[in-house]
Motif scaffolding. Structure first.
Motif, short mmCIF file in Angstrom:
data_model
loop_
_atom_site.label_atom_id
_atom_site.label_comp_id
_atom_site.label_asym_id
_atom_site.label_seq_id
_atom_site.Cartn_x
_atom_site.Cartn_y
_atom_site.Cartn_z
N ALA A 1 0.83 -1.21 0.00
CA ALA A 1 0.00 0.00 0.00
C ALA A 1 0.86 1.26 0.00
N TYR A 2 0.52 2.23 -0.84
CA TYR A 2 1.17 3.54 -0.81
C TYR A 2 0.29 4.57 -1.50
N GLY A 3 0.60 5.84 -1.25
CA GLY A 3 -0.14 6.94 -1.89
C GLY A 3 0.83 7.97 -2.44
N CYS A 4 1.15 9.00 -1.61
CA CYS A 4 1.87 10.18 -2.10
C CYS A 4 3.33 9.95 -2.45
N ARG A 5 3.99 9.02 -1.85
CA ARG A 5 5.41 8.71 -2.03
C ARG A 5 6.33 9.85 -1.55
N ASN A 6 5.81 10.78 -0.73
CA ASN A 6 6.71 11.81 -0.21
C ASN A 6 6.57 12.01 1.30
N GLY A 7 6.10 10.99 2.01
CA GLY A 7 6.08 11.05 3.47
C GLY A 7 4.93 11.84 4.06
N ALA A 8 3.92 12.18 3.25
CA ALA A 8 2.87 13.06 3.75
C ALA A 8 1.55 12.37 4.08
N CYS A 9 1.25 11.22 3.44
CA CYS A 9 -0.11 10.69 3.60
C CYS A 9 -0.22 9.55 4.61
N GLY A 10 0.84 8.83 4.86
CA GLY A 10 0.82 7.73 5.83
C GLY A 10 0.32 6.40 5.28
N SER A 11 -0.05 6.35 3.99
CA SER A 11 -0.60 5.09 3.43
C SER A 11 0.40 3.95 3.45
N CYS A 12 1.70 4.26 3.40
CA CYS A 12 2.71 3.20 3.30
C CYS A 12 3.23 2.78 4.68
N LYS A 13 2.57 3.26 5.75
CA LYS A 13 3.06 2.95 7.09
C LYS A 13 2.91 1.46 7.39
N ALA B 1 7.18 2.35 10.38
CA ALA B 1 7.99 3.23 9.54
C ALA B 1 7.19 3.56 8.29
N LEU B 2 7.54 4.68 7.64
CA LEU B 2 6.94 5.03 6.35
C LEU B 2 7.84 4.42 5.28
N PHE B 3 7.34 3.42 4.57
CA PHE B 3 8.20 2.68 3.64
C PHE B 3 8.64 3.53 2.45
N CYS B 4 7.92 4.62 2.17
CA CYS B 4 8.34 5.47 1.04
C CYS B 4 9.51 6.38 1.44
N GLN B 5 9.87 6.41 2.72
CA GLN B 5 10.97 7.26 3.18
C GLN B 5 12.11 6.46 3.81
S1 FES Z 1 3.15 6.91 0.44
FE1 FES Z 1 2.41 8.67 1.49
S2 FES Z 1 3.60 8.66 3.31
FE2 FES Z 1 4.47 7.05 2.13
#
Ligand code: FES
Ligand SMILES: Cc1cc2nc3c(=O)[nH]c(=O)nc-3n(C[C@H](O)[C@H](O)[C@H](O)COP(=O)(O)OP(=O)(O)OC[C@H]3O[C@@H](n4cnc5c(N)ncnc54)[C@H](O)[C@@H]3O)c2cc1C
Length: 336
Positions: A34-46, A74-78
């Motif tokens: 699962a992921y959304g924004c890919r910049n640490g802002a949305c929390g979807s990848c937590k 952790a936020l996997f996109c970061q």
């Molecule tokens: S995809 Fe949005 S915080 Fe990681």
């Protein structure tokens, strides 16, 4: 130097490059999470890191709290690995045949749907088609503006043209589209991206929740569901400040009249003497009034981050919605 990442419970593993985040490494290997924004802002990848050393990267306390970090989240996109690591997350098999591509496209039409909403259609090269799941998004790339994410508002069966809905936030990308971009201009995009799509392995009734242009991917999902004749009960709650924010109100009304989709428009910033006879207030609160118990539902929420986060928190804490039944794309602002 690379590090081995092992995913539980599937036991799949992959090698992560030195400066790669966990999400990028997994996606490169065709392992979808699962992921959304890919910049640490949305929390979807937590998700959880079970063992190994990591570097959390840039994030806000509101997206990943100190308490969550202490529990291993952790936020996997970061997050980057500093040693071999074992992580725990659910893999998303529905995306296994979806290939992320970099493609050119031509702007076919630019039409105002409301004073601050632009309807954009993009034509793909004639020999190309884009395989995507209804609800996913693309990143628009142009030398004239910063890279920004936009949800695809058209369903996959509508081939050749991609439809987008952009709200004018006043930032550099909005200014580019509203003031400079012209029909026939060439752009590039990367996509399809994201994990906001209809889960089709259940018969649960669906509750769609949109604010403003968060309607775009929900439109794609509803049109896909109608095309596939998916027999599940569907309700759409669409929130805006004023009537103009519900820029395709007639389309949603048509779904209600001809396809039995329960449509509830909700406005939050009307003056008290406005003749609007519909619901007023916050859109997610209107859902809670009508559905105090959401235990048997799936919710798909999209739009302003504050709406998505409030809905997630309140539906799970007060309406017994199972956490795994809440799917969302938060329209977080782009990187400067
Ligand atoms: S995809 Fe949005 S915080 Fe990681
Ligand atoms: C996965 C994803 C899908 C998206 N899909 C869409 C879409 O289909 N349609 C769409 O209109 N936008 C969508 N967005 C938002 C979009 O990517 C850009 O953030 C938006 O176009 C603003 O870009 P900008 O450069 O004009 O402004 P930015 O530089 O991003 O922001 C300018 C100002 O506007 C504020 N702002 C930006 N975005 C929002 C917001 N969503 N709500 C409230 N204030 C905001 C910022 O705080 C900032 O002050 C999506 C975002 C994500 C992460």
């Amino acid at each position: 130097m690379t590090h081995t990442v092992t995913i539980k419970p599937s036991n799949q593993s992959f090698e992560l490059q030195e400066d790669e985040c966990l999400l990028d490494g997994a996606l490169r290997e065709g392992l979808h999470m699962a992921y959304g924004c890919r910049n640490g802002a949305c929390g979807s990848c937590k998700a959880r890191v079970l063992s190994g050393d990591i570097e959390h990267g840039v994030h806000q306390e509101s997206t990943l709290s100190t308490a969550e970090k202490a529990q291993g989240f952790a936020l996997f996109c970061q997050t980057k690995a500093l040693s071999d690591v074992v992580i725990e997350c659910r893999e998303i098999s529905a995306l296994k045949d979806i290939v992320v591509r970099l493609m050119p496209c031509r702007v076919q039409t630019l039409t105002r749907l409301a004073p601050d909403v632009m309807h954009i259609t993009l034509r793909l090269p004639s020999s190309e088609r884009l395989a995507f799941l209804a609800g996913q998004y693309i990143d628009i790339i142009s030398k004239a503006a910063p890279r920004r994410s936009l949800s695809i508002a058209s369903p996959p069966h509508q081939e050749g043209l991609l439809e987008l809905h952009l709200r004018n936030y006043g930032g550099p990308f909005s200014q580019f589209v509203f003031n400079t971009l012209k029909e026939k201009d060439i752009l590039r995009f990367e996509g399809p991206l994201g994990t906001f799509f209809l889960r089709e392995d259940t018969q649960k009734p669906i509750l769609f929740l949109a604010s403003g242009t968060g309607f775009a991917p929900i439109k794609a999902i509803i049109e896909h569901a109608l095309h596939q004749k998916i027999p599940r009960a569907m309700s759409l709650y669409w929130g805006g400040r004023i009537k103009e924010d519900l820029y395709l109100h007639e389309l949603a009304t048509e779904w209600a009249q001809h396809h039995g989709i329960h449509f509830v428009p909700v406005l939050s910033a009307l003056p008290p003497d406005d003749p609007w006879t519909g619901r007023r207030g916050l859109v997610h609160e209107a859902v809670m009034v009508d559905h105090p118990l959401l235990a048997d539902y799936e919710v798909y929420a999209c739009g302003a981050p504050i709406m998505v986060e409030s809905a997630r928190r309140d539906f799970i804490n007060h309406c017994q919605l199972p956490e795994e039944s809440f799917f969302s794309d938060a329209f977080t602002p782009g990187a400067p």
